[in-house]
Design a protein around this motif. Sequence first.
Motif, PDB file in Angstrom:
ATOM      1  N   VAL A 143      65.162  58.996  57.125  1.00  9.50           N
ATOM      2  CA  VAL A 143      64.659  59.501  55.847  1.00  9.50           C
ATOM      3  C   VAL A 143      64.082  58.387  54.967  1.00  9.50           C
ATOM      4  O   VAL A 143      62.978  58.526  54.427  1.00  9.50           O
ATOM      5  CB  VAL A 143      65.759  60.282  55.092  1.00  9.50           C
ATOM      6  N   PRO A 144      64.787  57.250  54.773  1.00  5.31           N
ATOM      7  CA  PRO A 144      64.211  56.182  53.941  1.00  5.31           C
ATOM      8  C   PRO A 144      62.866  55.678  54.462  1.00  5.31           C
ATOM      9  O   PRO A 144      61.928  55.467  53.684  1.00  5.31           O
ATOM     10  CB  PRO A 144      65.276  55.084  53.988  1.00  5.31           C
ATOM     11  N   PRO A 162      65.725  59.469  46.275  1.00  2.00           N
ATOM     12  CA  PRO A 162      64.825  58.634  45.471  1.00  2.00           C
ATOM     13  C   PRO A 162      63.975  59.443  44.509  1.00  2.00           C
ATOM     14  O   PRO A 162      63.417  60.474  44.877  1.00  2.00           O
ATOM     15  CB  PRO A 162      63.954  57.957  46.532  1.00  2.00           C
ATOM     16  N   VAL A 163      63.924  58.978  43.253  1.00  5.49           N
ATOM     17  CA  VAL A 163      63.034  59.584  42.270  1.00  5.49           C
ATOM     18  C   VAL A 163      61.753  58.748  42.267  1.00  5.49           C
ATOM     19  O   VAL A 163      61.747  57.594  41.822  1.00  5.49           O
ATOM     20  CB  VAL A 163      63.679  59.601  40.874  1.00  5.49           C
ATOM     21  N   ASP A 199      62.530  49.572  45.394  1.00  4.76           N
ATOM     22  CA  ASP A 199      63.607  50.292  44.726  1.00  4.76           C
ATOM     23  C   ASP A 199      63.792  51.681  45.332  1.00  4.76           C
ATOM     24  O   ASP A 199      64.917  52.148  45.530  1.00  4.76           O
ATOM     25  CB  ASP A 199      63.329  50.418  43.229  1.00  4.76           C
ATOM     26  N   VAL A 200      62.679  52.347  45.600  1.00  9.42           N
ATOM     27  CA  VAL A 200      62.740  53.670  46.214  1.00  9.42           C
ATOM     28  C   VAL A 200      63.404  53.587  47.591  1.00  9.42           C
ATOM     29  O   VAL A 200      64.264  54.386  47.941  1.00  9.42           O
ATOM     30  CB  VAL A 200      61.326  54.286  46.335  1.00  9.42           C
ATOM     31  N   TYR A 201      63.000  52.589  48.368  1.00  2.51           N
ATOM     32  CA  TYR A 201      63.541  52.430  49.721  1.00  2.51           C
ATOM     33  C   TYR A 201      65.031  52.102  49.682  1.00  2.51           C
ATOM     34  O   TYR A 201      65.831  52.689  50.422  1.00  2.51           O
ATOM     35  CB  TYR A 201      62.777  51.332  50.448  1.00  2.51           C
ATOM     36  N   ASN A 202      65.438  51.182  48.816  1.00  6.94           N
ATOM     37  CA  ASN A 202      66.849  50.803  48.722  1.00  6.94           C
ATOM     38  C   ASN A 202      67.710  51.967  48.257  1.00  6.94           C
ATOM     39  O   ASN A 202      68.846  52.146  48.725  1.00  6.94           O
ATOM     40  CB  ASN A 202      67.018  49.614  47.774  1.00  6.94           C
ATOM     41  N   ALA A 203      67.174  52.764  47.322  1.00  6.73           N
ATOM     42  CA  ALA A 203      67.917  53.934  46.850  1.00  6.73           C
ATOM     43  C   ALA A 203      68.118  54.928  47.985  1.00  6.73           C
ATOM     44  O   ALA A 203      69.202  55.500  48.158  1.00  6.73           O
ATOM     45  CB  ALA A 203      67.183  54.590  45.690  1.00  6.73           C
ATOM     46  N   ALA A 204      67.073  55.135  48.769  1.00  3.57           N
ATOM     47  CA  ALA A 204      67.166  56.068  49.894  1.00  3.57           C
ATOM     48  C   ALA A 204      68.150  55.566  50.940  1.00  3.57           C
ATOM     49  O   ALA A 204      68.921  56.330  51.506  1.00  3.57           O
ATOM     50  CB  ALA A 204      65.792  56.281  50.512  1.00  3.57           C
ATOM     51  N   CYS A 205      68.154  54.264  51.200  1.00  4.89           N
ATOM     52  CA  CYS A 205      69.066  53.692  52.194  1.00  4.89           C
ATOM     53  C   CYS A 205      70.528  53.805  51.761  1.00  4.89           C
ATOM     54  O   CYS A 205      71.427  53.878  52.597  1.00  4.89           O
ATOM     55  CB  CYS A 205      68.734  52.223  52.444  1.00  4.89           C
ATOM     56  N   PHE A 214      60.670  45.597  59.450  1.00  3.47           N
ATOM     57  CA  PHE A 214      60.172  46.739  58.687  1.00  3.47           C
ATOM     58  C   PHE A 214      59.939  46.356  57.227  1.00  3.47           C
ATOM     59  O   PHE A 214      58.905  46.681  56.634  1.00  3.47           O
ATOM     60  CB  PHE A 214      61.156  47.907  58.773  1.00  3.47           C
ATOM     61  N   VAL A 215      60.927  45.682  56.638  1.00  3.14           N
ATOM     62  CA  VAL A 215      60.816  45.294  55.231  1.00  3.14           C
ATOM     63  C   VAL A 215      59.638  44.354  55.039  1.00  3.14           C
ATOM     64  O   VAL A 215      58.849  44.489  54.084  1.00  3.14           O
ATOM     65  CB  VAL A 215      62.125  44.650  54.748  1.00  3.14           C
ATOM     66  N   ALA A 216      59.490  43.391  55.932  1.00  2.87           N
ATOM     67  CA  ALA A 216      58.388  42.426  55.806  1.00  2.87           C
ATOM     68  C   ALA A 216      57.028  43.105  55.963  1.00  2.87           C
ATOM     69  O   ALA A 216      56.082  42.799  55.225  1.00  2.87           O
ATOM     70  CB  ALA A 216      58.550  41.321  56.842  1.00  2.87           C
ATOM     71  N   ARG A 217      56.946  44.041  56.913  1.00  6.66           N
ATOM     72  CA  ARG A 217      55.650  44.654  57.232  1.00  6.66           C
ATOM     73  C   ARG A 217      55.257  45.746  56.237  1.00  6.66           C
ATOM     74  O   ARG A 217      54.081  45.842  55.845  1.00  6.66           O
ATOM     75  CB  ARG A 217      55.718  45.252  58.652  1.00  6.66           C
TER      76      ARG A 217
END
Length: 409
Positions: free
Chosen positions: A323-324, A383-384, A372-378, A355-358
């Motif tokens: 999902v993230p 994520p809002v 921020d969106v990705y970290n919240a989803a993880c 993934f994070v780097a790319r």
Amino acid sequence: MLRFRKLLPLLRSAAAAAAAASNPASHTLSSLYLRILPLSTSAATTRFSVEDYLVAACGLTGAQAVKASTKLSHLKSASKPDAVLAILSGVGLSRADLAAVVAAEPELLCVRVDNLARRIASLRDRVGLSDPQIGSLLLAGGATGLRTCDIASRLEFLIPLLGSYEMLLKTVKRSYRILTSDVEEVIKPNFALLQECGLTVCDIVKANPRLLSVSPERMKRYLHRADMLGVPRCSPAFRMAVCTVACTNEGSVTARMEFLSRTLGCSMDKILVAVGKMPTILGLSMENLRRKIEFLVTKVGLKTQCIVESPVILCYSLEKRVVPRHSVMEILQARGLMKKDASFHSLITRREADFVARYIDTHKDMVPGLADVYNAACSGKMPVVPESIVEKRYGRHNISCRCKVNIEP
């Protein structure tokens, strides 16, 4: 109590004599007898509290003490556990370490003190372990082995087999049973059987060290069931197949294969091919598989054939990975920073750092807030996504796309 028993006949005699003589002192002696009796009764009924001892002497929390006390209900005094704690402290365990060992293996407090002392001395003299190493072994799960038997002979065999003491600790953390299994009748025969299948010690330990501690007859059944899945013994996937069947009964394996055949709309032969590539999918629950397949098909838009051909995608966590990363993919596509036909399989199978780097770091300036969106989803939060993150320009027109990702409860 003993002093009271000696005093009791005297009080009774004195009271009787006073009563017979109608002496006013009889009232005083009778009152004294009645005052002492409740005190002696209270002293007699005061019992050793295991829970209080575990908290005060061993450093356990209240909740840990309640749980551990169920295995120590037969303890009537602190004499034996005190002696055990003294021996354990002798190998350099701190109070916090003692608490961790006792919480994990409460019955260690009930071991005969001479046996425990002899077993620890054996680890020093025969195996050559230092006190800090013995302490590390106890904290890793070796306390159970030390409670039940002299584990020195097992360590003499296992340390050279595994390559180092550090590797032994890692193995024990995953399965302490390797310290309680018979070397000649269990560990060596199992190791020989797995070697016949082309598996190395490293393969076995990485896969499931408990395999070395099951009965050899059960091991033969595991190998036969892995063969029945059609996974070649020379294949790297055979190790995963053996681990999967060892953790899943035969009926559950059949049920999962039938479920995958129905859900993905393909034949059992194709499911067997998929299992040959990724046997661990048979270790997932049907609810787990259903939720992942539904998301991949309805939200990501994958065809079921893609899932059959790349079953590894079913092994990733839906909440923490699929999902993230899909939410990042949607945002980047909405901003025109990723092709609409980009491969989700390529995106999902990348290592986290790659993934994070790319996809995150590369676009952090063009898409502020994406990380921020990705970290919240993880972290499991929905994520809002601000409109500004997914807004993109086509000439004079602004087109906004809000990412919505729903996970079934």
